[in-house]
Design a protein around this motif. Sequence first.
Motif: not given
Length: 156
Positions: A60-65
């Motif tokens: 989720t962090t990767r996608v949010m970035h």
Amino acid sequence: MALMPSLNPRIVEALYAEALVLADEVRQQFEQARRDAVDECEAADDLSNVALSCEALRTTTRVMHCLAWLLNHRAYFAGELSELQLRRHGRLIANMPPSEPDNVAMLSPRVQQLVSESERLYERIERLENAWRGEVPEGPTAIERLRQRLAASMGA
């Protein structure tokens, strides 16, 4: 807005739509995986729960970035950010930690696929970022302009 020949609004919009769909799918699938673990009484398996939590956070962090980077570029193309603002504040986070293969192996095949898709999306945006950052702005930099003015005022 002419300083981004390798990046255009259509590319940004297409990637943004893809990232939104991926973000929603990631949320749904990780949430379902958590519910399935509880339903199947796998809550006692601490290692798989930790793996699930870690990879959910990484993914989720990767996608949010990716979404944040794309939103900044959308704002630039819409005229809401200047190129200077975008270059200062629109950076993709460098060195995003990859998923841990041992953790990913504990996940369902569909969740594994989503982790992989998020990594591929991040890599694509990272390549765009690197290409865009590698472009040299036209004209002298602010420091070069100041040096030119100083030289002109001193008669050199």
